[in-house]
Every structure is written in structure tokens, then in C-alpha cells.
Design an enzyme around this catalytic site. Structure first.
Site, PDB file in Angstrom:
ATOM      1  N   THR A   1      -5.676  -7.044  10.722  1.00 54.35           N
ATOM      2  CA  THR A   1      -5.943  -5.753  10.073  1.00 54.35           C
ATOM      3  C   THR A   1      -5.433  -4.594  10.929  1.00 54.35           C
ATOM      4  O   THR A   1      -4.796  -3.663  10.418  1.00 54.35           O
ATOM      5  CB  THR A   1      -7.465  -5.595   9.864  1.00 54.35           C
ATOM      6  OG1 THR A   1      -7.952  -6.753   9.180  1.00 54.35           O
ATOM      7  CG2 THR A   1      -7.779  -4.342   9.062  1.00 54.35           C
TER       8      THR A   1
ATOM      9  N   ARG B   1       2.270  -6.451   9.453  1.00 58.78           N
ATOM     10  CA  ARG B   1       1.530  -5.319  10.017  1.00 58.78           C
ATOM     11  C   ARG B   1       2.047  -4.958  11.408  1.00 58.78           C
ATOM     12  O   ARG B   1       2.073  -3.775  11.762  1.00 58.78           O
ATOM     13  CB  ARG B   1       0.035  -5.625  10.001  1.00 58.78           C
ATOM     14  CG  ARG B   1      -0.551  -5.462   8.586  1.00 58.78           C
ATOM     15  CD  ARG B   1      -1.898  -6.075   8.436  1.00 58.78           C
ATOM     16  NE  ARG B   1      -2.594  -5.636   7.227  1.00 58.78           N
ATOM     17  CZ  ARG B   1      -3.736  -6.143   6.809  1.00 58.78           C
ATOM     18  NH1 ARG B   1      -4.323  -7.111   7.504  1.00 58.78           N
ATOM     19  NH2 ARG B   1      -4.304  -5.694   5.705  1.00 58.78           N
TER      20      ARG B   1
ATOM     21  N   HIS C   1      -2.303  -5.429   1.448  1.00 59.38           N
ATOM     22  CA  HIS C   1      -3.594  -6.084   1.213  1.00 59.38           C
ATOM     23  C   HIS C   1      -3.317  -7.528   0.834  1.00 59.38           C
ATOM     24  O   HIS C   1      -2.330  -7.808   0.145  1.00 59.38           O
ATOM     25  CB  HIS C   1      -4.352  -5.413   0.056  1.00 59.38           C
ATOM     26  CG  HIS C   1      -5.484  -6.262  -0.456  1.00 59.38           C
ATOM     27  ND1 HIS C   1      -6.728  -6.242   0.119  1.00 59.38           N
ATOM     28  CD2 HIS C   1      -5.538  -7.204  -1.439  1.00 59.38           C
ATOM     29  CE1 HIS C   1      -7.509  -7.122  -0.510  1.00 59.38           C
ATOM     30  NE2 HIS C   1      -6.802  -7.713  -1.451  1.00 59.38           N
TER      31      HIS C   1
ATOM     32  N   LYS D   1       0.824  -1.215   0.000  1.00 59.80           N
ATOM     33  CA  LYS D   1       0.000   0.000   0.000  1.00 59.80           C
ATOM     34  C   LYS D   1       0.864   1.274   0.000  1.00 59.80           C
ATOM     35  O   LYS D   1       2.082   1.216   0.216  1.00 59.80           O
ATOM     36  CB  LYS D   1      -0.931  -0.038   1.219  1.00 59.80           C
ATOM     37  CG  LYS D   1      -1.973  -1.160   1.144  1.00 59.80           C
ATOM     38  CD  LYS D   1      -2.930  -1.107   2.330  1.00 59.80           C
ATOM     39  CE  LYS D   1      -3.998  -2.195   2.232  1.00 59.80           C
ATOM     40  NZ  LYS D   1      -4.956  -2.125   3.360  1.00 59.80           N
TER      41      LYS D   1
ATOM     42  N   PHE E   1     -15.426   3.754   6.958  1.00 55.97           N
ATOM     43  CA  PHE E   1     -14.056   4.115   6.586  1.00 55.97           C
ATOM     44  C   PHE E   1     -13.814   4.086   5.079  1.00 55.97           C
ATOM     45  O   PHE E   1     -12.697   4.334   4.618  1.00 55.97           O
ATOM     46  CB  PHE E   1     -13.050   3.199   7.301  1.00 55.97           C
ATOM     47  CG  PHE E   1     -13.237   1.720   7.020  1.00 55.97           C
ATOM     48  CD1 PHE E   1     -12.768   1.142   5.862  1.00 55.97           C
ATOM     49  CD2 PHE E   1     -13.889   0.907   7.952  1.00 55.97           C
ATOM     50  CE1 PHE E   1     -12.928  -0.209   5.604  1.00 55.97           C
ATOM     51  CE2 PHE E   1     -14.048  -0.455   7.708  1.00 55.97           C
ATOM     52  CZ  PHE E   1     -13.572  -1.010   6.528  1.00 55.97           C
TER      53      PHE E   1
ATOM     54  N   ARG F   1      -2.152 -14.281   4.467  1.00 63.94           N
ATOM     55  CA  ARG F   1      -2.875 -13.584   5.545  1.00 63.94           C
ATOM     56  C   ARG F   1      -2.147 -13.739   6.890  1.00 63.94           C
ATOM     57  O   ARG F   1      -2.134 -12.820   7.711  1.00 63.94           O
ATOM     58  CB  ARG F   1      -4.300 -14.138   5.666  1.00 63.94           C
ATOM     59  CG  ARG F   1      -5.183 -13.964   4.440  1.00 63.94           C
ATOM     60  CD  ARG F   1      -5.687 -12.576   4.235  1.00 63.94           C
ATOM     61  NE  ARG F   1      -6.380 -12.040   5.379  1.00 63.94           N
ATOM     62  CZ  ARG F   1      -7.085 -10.902   5.364  1.00 63.94           C
ATOM     63  NH1 ARG F   1      -7.203 -10.197   4.254  1.00 63.94           N
ATOM     64  NH2 ARG F   1      -7.670 -10.455   6.436  1.00 63.94           N
TER      65      ARG F   1
HETATM   66  P1  ADP Z   1      -8.012  -6.762   5.618  1.00 64.75           P
HETATM   67  O1  ADP Z   1      -7.159  -5.827   4.757  1.00 64.75           O
HETATM   68  O2  ADP Z   1      -7.237  -7.257   6.808  1.00 64.75           O
HETATM   69  O3  ADP Z   1      -8.646  -7.864   4.822  1.00 64.75           O
HETATM   70  P2  ADP Z   1     -10.631  -5.479   5.654  1.00 64.75           P
HETATM   71  O4  ADP Z   1     -10.896  -6.200   4.377  1.00 64.75           O
HETATM   72  O5  ADP Z   1     -11.609  -5.610   6.764  1.00 64.75           O
HETATM   73  O6  ADP Z   1      -9.179  -5.867   6.237  1.00 64.75           O
HETATM   74  O7  ADP Z   1     -10.484  -3.922   5.362  1.00 64.75           O
HETATM   75  C1  ADP Z   1      -9.844  -3.464   4.179  1.00 64.75           C
HETATM   76  C2  ADP Z   1      -8.923  -2.326   4.528  1.00 64.75           C
HETATM   77  O8  ADP Z   1      -9.702  -1.227   5.017  1.00 64.75           O
HETATM   78  C3  ADP Z   1      -7.936  -2.607   5.673  1.00 64.75           C
HETATM   79  O9  ADP Z   1      -6.784  -3.306   5.277  1.00 64.75           O
HETATM   80  C4  ADP Z   1      -7.604  -1.205   6.146  1.00 64.75           C
HETATM   81  O10 ADP Z   1      -6.698  -0.551   5.251  1.00 64.75           O
HETATM   82  C5  ADP Z   1      -8.975  -0.523   6.022  1.00 64.75           C
HETATM   83  N1  ADP Z   1      -9.751  -0.608   7.283  1.00 64.75           N
HETATM   84  C6  ADP Z   1     -10.345  -1.697   7.811  1.00 64.75           C
HETATM   85  N2  ADP Z   1     -10.983  -1.414   8.966  1.00 64.75           N
HETATM   86  C7  ADP Z   1     -10.772  -0.092   9.173  1.00 64.75           C
HETATM   87  C8  ADP Z   1     -11.154   0.828  10.200  1.00 64.75           C
HETATM   88  N3  ADP Z   1     -11.901   0.434  11.246  1.00 64.75           N
HETATM   89  N4  ADP Z   1     -10.759   2.124  10.089  1.00 64.75           N
HETATM   90  C9  ADP Z   1     -10.014   2.540   9.028  1.00 64.75           C
HETATM   91  N5  ADP Z   1      -9.611   1.733   8.013  1.00 64.75           N
HETATM   92  C10 ADP Z   1      -9.974   0.433   8.086  1.00 64.75           C
HETATM   93 MG    MG Z   2     -10.023  -7.705   3.266  1.00 62.54          MG
END
Ligand code: ADP
Ligand code: MG
Length: 140
Positions: A93, A104, A117, A11, A59, A87
Site C-alpha cells: 500500500t 506502486r 486498487h 486511480k 484517512f 496484489r
Molecule cells: P490496499 O489498497 O493496499 O488494499 P487499504 O485497503 O488498507 O490498502 O487502503 C485502501 C486505500 O486507502 C489505499 O490504497 C490508499 O489509497 C488509502 N490509504 C491506506 N492507508 C492510508 C494512509 N495511512 N493514509 C492515507 N491513505 C491511505
Molecule cells: Mg484494500
């Protein structure tokens, strides 16, 4: 277990801090191979479509702003159990909840600017890979 391919993004917080090599070393050390890779600057429309599953989340707009705030590296990782393994290497996350040694935990700036991601299922991996790469771009 089977050989799988999964989709990965380094990212904008990772490219800004020049961490792409350090992050990719984590994937390679764990046995994943980078079989396709390119550095791009996503358009707002591409980022919105990519994260459309989160469109209703509070968000979402901030996330789209963040993802277009700088270049990213999009890539395909291949290996045994690649989707779950990626993962695991990424960590939770929210970096506050990420296990020691994960990307992370070591590199993320915040729950939003969390450096990487990774696809969360085989179905999404196939869709996400096809969104950014043609078959001929993937060299195993
Ligand atoms: P992951 O990337 O771990 O699969 P998600 O798919 O739930 O997580 O969310 C996608 C992306 O959105 C996250 O990697 C992060 O960049 C952002 N994100 C997730 N939850 C939040 C939050 N509560 N506040 C701000 N950004 C968030
Ligand atoms: Mg995701």
C-alpha cells in the site's frame, strides 16, 4: 491454483499522468487478462460506498476526495491465482515499502495516491466486480 477474477482500479493519479497503458502492461506481462474495462468518474456516493470498510479510518474522507478527483479505470482481471497475483504486481500500500518492479514502487505518488486498487479476497472480488459490472460486460 484456479482461474480467478479480481477487481482492479487505475486511480485518479494514474489517469492524470496518462499511465493507464504502462500500468496495464504490468498486469498483461504477468499473465493477467483484462476481461472487462471502463473509464468512469465515480460519484462521491459510489466512492464512499466502495470504501465503506474504511469509514472509521482517519484517512477515509481524504481517500474519498482523492477517488473522485478525476476519472478512474475500473476493470476485471482474470488468470491463475488472479487475486493474489494482482496484489503482488501492485506492491505494498505504501510505495515506500513496495518491492522493486511493482506498480506502486514504480508509479505511486504517495500512500494515498498509490495508482491502483486490487481486491484483497475472493469474497471482496465478487462484491466489487458486481458493484461496477454486469455479467454480460465481462468477456473472457
Ligand atoms: P490496499 O489498497 O493496499 O488494499 P487499504 O485497503 O488498507 O490498502 O487502503 C485502501 C486505500 O486507502 C489505499 O490504497 C490508499 O489509497 C488509502 N490509504 C491506506 N492507508 C492510508 C494512509 N495511512 N493514509 C492515507 N491513505 C491511505
Ligand atoms: Mg484494500
Amino acid at each position: 491454483m484456479a482461474i480467478e477474477q479480481t477487481f482492479s482500479i487505475l486511480k485518479p493519479d494514474a489517469t492524470r499522468r496518462n499511465l493507464t497503458g504502462k500500468i496495464n502492461a504490468k498486469f498483461e506481462e504477468a499473465g493477467l487478462r483484462i476481461v472487462a474495462q471502463k473509464r468512469i468518474w465515480m460519484s462521491r456516493q459510489h466512492a464512499k460506498t466502495f470504501y465503506a470498510v474504511h469509514a472509521a479510518r482517519p484517512f477515509y474522507n481524504d481517500l474519498v476526495d482523492f477517488m473522485v478527483s478525476g476519472p478512474v479505470v475500473v476493470q476485471v482481471l482474470e488468470g491463475e491465482n488472479a487475486i493474489a497475483l494482482n496484489r503482488e504486481i501492485m506492491g505494498a500500500t505504501n510505495p515506500a515499502n513496495a518491492a522493486p518492479g511493482t506498480i506502486r514502487k514504480e508509479f505511486a505518488e504517495s500512500i494515498e495516491a498509490n495508482s491502483v486498487h486490487g481486491s484483497d479476497s475472493a469474497e471482496n472480488a465478487a462484491v466489487e466486480i458486481a458493484y461496477f459490472f454486469a455479467g454480460l460486460d465481462i468477456v473472457g
